[in-house]
Motif scaffolding. Structure first.
Motif, PDB file in Angstrom:
ATOM      1  N   ALA A  25       0.815  -1.225   0.000  1.00 25.12           N
ATOM      2  CA  ALA A  25       0.000   0.000   0.000  1.00 25.12           C
ATOM      3  C   ALA A  25       0.843   1.266   0.000  1.00 25.12           C
ATOM      4  CB  ALA A  25      -0.925   0.010   1.213  1.00 25.12           C
ATOM      5  N   GLN A  26       2.142   1.142   0.311  1.00 23.24           N
ATOM      6  CA  GLN A  26       3.016   2.326   0.286  1.00 23.24           C
ATOM      7  C   GLN A  26       3.074   2.941  -1.108  1.00 23.24           C
ATOM      8  OE1 GLN A  26       6.940   2.019   2.488  1.00 23.24           O
ATOM      9  NE2 GLN A  26       6.369  -0.124   2.406  1.00 23.24           N
ATOM     10  N   TYR A  27       2.854   2.114  -2.133  1.00 23.11           N
ATOM     11  CA  TYR A  27       3.099   2.583  -3.496  1.00 23.11           C
ATOM     12  C   TYR A  27       1.820   2.869  -4.285  1.00 23.11           C
ATOM     13  CZ  TYR A  27       7.404   0.633  -1.823  1.00 23.11           C
ATOM     14  OH  TYR A  27       8.481   0.360  -1.023  1.00 23.11           O
ATOM     15  N   GLY A  28       0.657   2.627  -3.673  1.00 20.31           N
ATOM     16  CA  GLY A  28      -0.575   2.964  -4.382  1.00 20.31           C
ATOM     17  C   GLY A  28      -1.730   2.079  -3.994  1.00 20.31           C
ATOM     18  N   ALA A  29      -2.800   2.162  -4.810  1.00 20.60           N
ATOM     19  CA  ALA A  29      -4.047   1.453  -4.520  1.00 20.60           C
ATOM     20  C   ALA A  29      -3.984   0.035  -5.079  1.00 20.60           C
ATOM     21  CB  ALA A  29      -5.211   2.216  -5.141  1.00 20.60           C
ATOM     22  N   VAL A  30      -3.927  -0.937  -4.184  1.00 17.49           N
ATOM     23  CA  VAL A  30      -3.855  -2.331  -4.596  1.00 17.49           C
ATOM     24  C   VAL A  30      -5.270  -2.852  -4.824  1.00 17.49           C
ATOM     25  CG1 VAL A  30      -3.154  -4.654  -3.914  1.00 17.49           C
ATOM     26  CG2 VAL A  30      -1.720  -2.706  -3.337  1.00 17.49           C
ATOM     27  N   GLN A  31      -5.540  -3.283  -6.054  1.00 17.37           N
ATOM     28  CA  GLN A  31      -6.890  -3.764  -6.365  1.00 17.37           C
ATOM     29  C   GLN A  31      -7.033  -5.253  -6.129  1.00 17.37           C
ATOM     30  OE1 GLN A  31      -7.409  -2.197 -10.394  1.00 17.37           O
ATOM     31  NE2 GLN A  31      -8.787  -0.713  -9.481  1.00 17.37           N
ATOM     32  N   SER A  32      -5.955  -6.007  -6.309  1.00 14.73           N
ATOM     33  CA  SER A  32      -5.998  -7.428  -6.001  1.00 14.73           C
ATOM     34  C   SER A  32      -4.599  -7.909  -5.693  1.00 14.73           C
ATOM     35  CB  SER A  32      -6.584  -8.220  -7.173  1.00 14.73           C
ATOM     36  OG  SER A  32      -5.732  -8.132  -8.298  1.00 14.73           O
ATOM     37  N   CYS A  33      -4.550  -8.970  -4.898  1.00 11.56           N
ATOM     38  CA  CYS A  33      -3.258  -9.562  -4.538  1.00 11.56           C
ATOM     39  C   CYS A  33      -3.504 -11.051  -4.356  1.00 11.56           C
ATOM     40  CB  CYS A  33      -2.726  -8.928  -3.256  1.00 11.56           C
ATOM     41  SG  CYS A  33      -1.138  -9.580  -2.746  1.00 11.56           S
ATOM     42  N   GLU A  34      -3.081 -11.854  -5.336  1.00 19.74           N
ATOM     43  CA  GLU A  34      -3.404 -13.280  -5.334  1.00 19.74           C
ATOM     44  C   GLU A  34      -2.137 -14.103  -5.155  1.00 19.74           C
ATOM     45  OE1 GLU A  34      -5.244 -13.798  -9.072  1.00 19.74           O
ATOM     46  OE2 GLU A  34      -6.926 -12.455  -8.603  1.00 19.74           O
ATOM     47  N   GLN A  35      -2.222 -15.087  -4.252  1.00 23.11           N
ATOM     48  CA  GLN A  35      -1.064 -15.943  -4.040  1.00 23.11           C
ATOM     49  C   GLN A  35      -0.977 -16.990  -5.142  1.00 23.11           C
ATOM     50  OE1 GLN A  35      -0.622 -17.243  -0.086  1.00 23.11           O
ATOM     51  NE2 GLN A  35       1.301 -18.297  -0.436  1.00 23.11           N
ATOM     52  N   VAL A  36       0.248 -17.265  -5.605  1.00 27.74           N
ATOM     53  CA  VAL A  36       0.479 -18.224  -6.686  1.00 27.74           C
ATOM     54  C   VAL A  36       1.035 -19.504  -6.084  1.00 27.74           C
ATOM     55  CG1 VAL A  36       1.750 -18.637  -8.833  1.00 27.74           C
ATOM     56  CG2 VAL A  36       0.995 -16.320  -8.257  1.00 27.74           C
ATOM     57  N   ASN A  37       0.505 -20.647  -6.524  1.00 29.50           N
ATOM     58  CA  ASN A  37       1.012 -21.936  -6.039  1.00 29.50           C
ATOM     59  C   ASN A  37       2.355 -22.243  -6.694  1.00 29.50           C
ATOM     60  OD1 ASN A  37      -1.188 -22.608  -4.377  1.00 29.50           O
ATOM     61  ND2 ASN A  37      -2.381 -23.132  -6.180  1.00 29.50           N
ATOM     62  N   THR A  38       3.370 -22.478  -5.880  1.00 28.30           N
ATOM     63  CA  THR A  38       4.692 -22.858  -6.408  1.00 28.30           C
ATOM     64  C   THR A  38       5.261 -23.958  -5.530  1.00 28.30           C
ATOM     65  OG1 THR A  38       6.001 -21.368  -5.034  1.00 28.30           O
ATOM     66  CG2 THR A  38       5.113 -20.446  -7.075  1.00 28.30           C
ATOM     67  N   ASP A  39       6.343 -24.558  -5.989  1.00 27.86           N
ATOM     68  CA  ASP A  39       6.990 -25.624  -5.211  1.00 27.86           C
ATOM     69  C   ASP A  39       8.083 -25.083  -4.305  1.00 27.86           C
ATOM     70  OD1 ASP A  39       5.399 -27.509  -6.485  1.00 27.86           O
ATOM     71  OD2 ASP A  39       6.784 -27.659  -8.187  1.00 27.86           O
ATOM     72  N   THR A  40       8.240 -23.774  -4.288  1.00 27.81           N
ATOM     73  CA  THR A  40       9.334 -23.204  -3.495  1.00 27.81           C
ATOM     74  C   THR A  40       8.908 -22.950  -2.062  1.00 27.81           C
ATOM     75  OG1 THR A  40       8.647 -20.988  -4.117  1.00 27.81           O
ATOM     76  CG2 THR A  40      10.304 -22.024  -5.494  1.00 27.81           C
ATOM     77  N   GLU A  41       9.896 -22.808  -1.194  1.00 22.91           N
ATOM     78  CA  GLU A  41       9.619 -22.515   0.219  1.00 22.91           C
ATOM     79  C   GLU A  41       9.057 -21.102   0.369  1.00 22.91           C
ATOM     80  OE1 GLU A  41      12.613 -20.945   2.933  1.00 22.91           O
ATOM     81  OE2 GLU A  41      12.553 -22.862   3.969  1.00 22.91           O
ATOM     82  N   THR A  42       9.597 -20.184  -0.441  1.00 23.18           N
ATOM     83  CA  THR A  42       9.147 -18.787  -0.345  1.00 23.18           C
ATOM     84  C   THR A  42       7.823 -18.596  -1.080  1.00 23.18           C
ATOM     85  OG1 THR A  42      10.513 -18.270  -2.247  1.00 23.18           O
ATOM     86  CG2 THR A  42      11.457 -17.809  -0.078  1.00 23.18           C
ATOM     87  N   ALA A  43       7.144 -17.483  -0.776  1.00 22.53           N
ATOM     88  CA  ALA A  43       5.825 -17.231  -1.357  1.00 22.53           C
ATOM     89  C   ALA A  43       5.922 -16.339  -2.589  1.00 22.53           C
ATOM     90  CB  ALA A  43       4.927 -16.578  -0.312  1.00 22.53           C
ATOM     91  N   VAL A  44       4.911 -16.454  -3.447  1.00 22.76           N
ATOM     92  CA  VAL A  44       4.816 -15.659  -4.678  1.00 22.76           C
ATOM     93  C   VAL A  44       3.410 -15.081  -4.760  1.00 22.76           C
ATOM     94  CG1 VAL A  44       4.944 -15.695  -7.201  1.00 22.76           C
ATOM     95  CG2 VAL A  44       6.459 -17.171  -5.865  1.00 22.76           C
ATOM     96  N   VAL A  45       3.311 -13.781  -5.081  1.00 19.13           N
ATOM     97  CA  VAL A  45       1.979 -13.181  -5.258  1.00 19.13           C
ATOM     98  C   VAL A  45       1.929 -12.401  -6.569  1.00 19.13           C
ATOM     99  CG1 VAL A  45       1.420 -12.977  -2.791  1.00 19.13           C
ATOM    100  CG2 VAL A  45       2.571 -11.081  -3.938  1.00 19.13           C
ATOM    101  N   ASN A  46       0.737 -12.369  -7.177  1.00 18.09           N
ATOM    102  CA  ASN A  46       0.461 -11.503  -8.314  1.00 18.09           C
ATOM    103  C   ASN A  46      -0.343 -10.318  -7.813  1.00 18.09           C
ATOM    104  OD1 ASN A  46       1.724 -13.323  -9.951  1.00 18.09           O
ATOM    105  ND2 ASN A  46      -0.143 -14.207 -10.804  1.00 18.09           N
ATOM    106  N   VAL A  47       0.119  -9.121  -8.117  1.00 15.07           N
ATOM    107  CA  VAL A  47      -0.487  -7.898  -7.577  1.00 15.07           C
ATOM    108  C   VAL A  47      -0.957  -7.013  -8.726  1.00 15.07           C
ATOM    109  CG1 VAL A  47      -0.079  -5.849  -6.152  1.00 15.07           C
ATOM    110  CG2 VAL A  47       1.105  -7.970  -5.629  1.00 15.07           C
ATOM    111  N   ARG A  48      -2.150  -6.448  -8.589  1.00 20.25           N
ATOM    112  CA  ARG A  48      -2.619  -5.467  -9.566  1.00 20.25           C
ATOM    113  C   ARG A  48      -2.803  -4.126  -8.864  1.00 20.25           C
ATOM    114  NH1 ARG A  48      -5.509  -4.584 -14.290  1.00 20.25           N
ATOM    115  NH2 ARG A  48      -5.842  -6.775 -14.811  1.00 20.25           N
TER     116      ARG A  48
END
Length: 588
Positions: free
Chosen positions: A102-125
């Motif tokens: 939110a520091q950088y603007g209005a987030v309309q969606s933030c969806e988590q992506v399924n991956t095989d890695t330990e760390t998380a991945v999100v797609n943000v609009r």
């Protein structure tokens, strides 16, 4: 979204090299490698294969002495508002991520992506291209808890010319399904909005809403998937009782309409002839944004829903009750539509404030947000914890910052044109603000006919300073003295003893530089100042609200440390004077 761009490619690299690497790491690809000078492209059969290539190869695999960079290939026209953020710490909380984005603007969606890695991945609009670009610049390569974030554009098939959509804001609307069973961000609760719907209903209808042995209220709760509290014991003898509904926005609206239907039926059965308006309770800090400049937001809701909306006056507020009553008149269907729009605005304001608050509140030592009364979690009837919360201002000088803090004086500079808005009609707003914050607030006379700024003098302990300044920043935003995309940034002056100015600056400017890096505020101690009659000099602080607050608190910490050291030195100086003297003989 399955086409990949491979960067940092050696001039010696060939198609066969990439074939070997993809085969070695068991990454399927659906077409030949297109190798150019310094980069290459390849298609993957699906998103899972593309994500695996990014996770496994990017920044990790070397080819002819160069470490490959792999990301989604995005045509220029589709580089719009959508980003993918990878390598997010696995234990990071959604709230922290929300605040960061939110520091950088209005987030309309933030969806988590399924991956095989330990760390998380999100797609943000984001709402606009500029906001996405800023987030990309600031976050890509930045460190978060020893993890380096990787940010890249992903294709935005819906890319349209610049401009925020209706309702674009600093908040979070849609949220994709979290990765179940993974160590990533963890399940984000979908069940309820962070802010409940609060209604006022005539006391004579409470029995009908509850039903025989609670059957009706249980039925509403079950049908609307909500938790409903009817505060029957509040305000004994009052004509109206508050109801708090916790659910999703849709659940709240459905429960509200059902309650209105029950009241309408009960009114017919009991031959109650008076109109029963919908009454919504909202914290005062959100009402200005609901109303909008010159009442535009409220008028729009009235026109679109065919209702008449009035809001209780500021004078009705007390420290014990920071809520305003929003009265909606019209048919049940019209009132239900108006409730959706009113609560949408209030939730937007709440989420915007909370996103900003989450960013830096943890950096302000000892700050108890509940005791500040800025957010509706402490509104009357919000839960059993109310009995344990002392209303702000009722501490007898004590404060949530710990101990009995000293009063501070801050000079806050506002646009000269905003003076009327801060004072309010017949001085009502500044009086109310002073009472709410527990601070003395005065506006100094203009320094000249063409003065573009006016000085607001705020005197009070840290908590009072926080509350007063928060409302002044908020009021300037509400009254549109700053543009819709512009953050409210003001300059504040605090006075420090001349001998302590060096401590604020630090050796070679080290302390003041650290202050600026930590708080994101600009902190300046002007050189060659002549101390005033109290041997004090000015420290100038510029920035948005939380930056200013954090800088003020840190400077006050430095001053407190200086004072403690002074006291210790004075005590040590006093000790030797009693040393040489002969001890007093003990009385027998």
């Amino acid at each position: 979204m399955n086409k990949l761009y491979i960067g940092n490619v050696s001039a010696e690299a060939s198609e066969e090299d990439f074939e070997t690497i993809f085969e070695q790491w068991k990454i399927p690809h659906s077409g030949p490698f297109l190798v150019k000078t310094g980069y290459a492209f390849v298609d993957c059969p699906d998103e899972k294969a593309a994500m695996k290539a990014i996770d496994v190869l990017s920044g990790k695999v070397e080819l002819h002495g160069k470490v490959l960079e792999v990301e989604h290939s995005v045509p220029k026209r589709q580089r719009s508002c959508k980003l993918q953020i990878r390598n997010i710490p696995p234990h990071m909380q959604w709230e922290v991520l929300d605040g960061m984005l939110a520091q950088y603007g209005a987030v309309q969606s933030c969806e988590q992506v399924n991956t095989d890695t330990e760390t998380a991945v999100v797609n943000v609009r984001y709402a606009t291209k500029d906001q996405a670009r800023l987030a990309m610049e600031k976050l890509n390569g930045s460190m978060m808890e020893n993890y380096t974030l990787k940010v890249s554009y992903i294709p935005d098939e819906t890319a349209t010319p610049e401009g925020p959509p209706a309702g674009g804001r600093r908040g979070f609307n849609a949220r994709g399904p979290p990765r179940s069973g993974s160590p990533g961000l963890g399940a984000r609760p979908k069940v309820q909005s962070d802010i409940p719907l609060r209604m006022l209903v005539p006391t004579q209808f409470v029995g009908a809403i509850i039903g025989k042995e609670g059957a009706t209220i249980r039925n509403i709760t079950k049908q609307t998937h909500s938790k409903i509290d009817i505060h029957r014991k509040e305000n004994a003898g009052a004509a109206e009782k508050p109801i708090t509904i916790h659910s999703t926005p849709d659940g709240c609206s459905n429960a509200c309409k059902t309650i209105m239907d029950i009241m309408q039926k009960e009114a017919l059965d009991t031959k109650f002839t008076e109109e029963i308006p919908l009454k919504i309770l909202a914290h005062n800090s959100f009402v200005g944004r609901l109303i909008g400049k010159e009442g535009r937001n409220l008028k729009k809701i009235e026109q679109e829903t065919g209702t008449k909306i009035t809001i209780s006056p500021l004078q009705d507020l007390t420290l014990y009750n920071p809520e305003r009553t929003i009265t909606v008149k019209g048919s049940i269907e019209a009132c239900a539509k108006a409730e959706e729009e009113v609560m949408k605005k209030i939730r937007e304001s709440y989420e915007s404030d909370m996103a900003a608050m989450n960013l830096q509140s943890n950096l302000i030592p000892g700050l108890n947000l509940n005791a500040l009364g800025l957010f509706p979690t402490t509104a009357p009837g919000m839960g059993p914890s109310m009995s344990s919360i002392t209303p702000p201002g009722a501490h007898g000088g004590s404060s949530s910052f710990g101990g009995h803090p000293e009063s501070e004086t801050v000079h806050l500079f506002i646009p000269a044109l905003a003076v009327g808005a801060i004072i309010g009609k017949q001085g009502q707003h500044i009086k109310q603000l002073s009472h709410f914050a527990g601070a003395s607030i005065k506006i100094a006379p203009a320094e000249g006919m063409d003065a573009k700024q006016r000085m607001v003098i705020i005197v009070g302990p840290p908590e009072a300073q926080f509350k007063a300044q928060c409302r002044i920043f908020g009021k300037l935003k509400e009254e549109n003295f700053f543009g819709p995309k512009e953050e409210v940034k003001l300059e504040a002056h605090i006075k420090v003893p001349a001998f302590a100015a060096g401590r604020v600056i630090g050796k070679g400017g080290k302390t003041v530089n650290e202050l600026q890096n930590l708080t994101c505020a600009e902190v300046v101690v002007p050189r060659d100042q002549t101390p005033d009659e109290n041997d004090q000099v000015i420290v100038k602080i510029s920035g948005h609200f939380f930056a200013c607050q954090l800088a003020q608190r840190k400077i006050q910490e430095i001053l407190a440390q200086v004072r403690r050291q002074q006291q210790q030195q004075q005590q040590q100086q006093l000790k030797p004077t009693s040393g040489p003297q002969a001890p007093m003989p003990r009385r027998k």
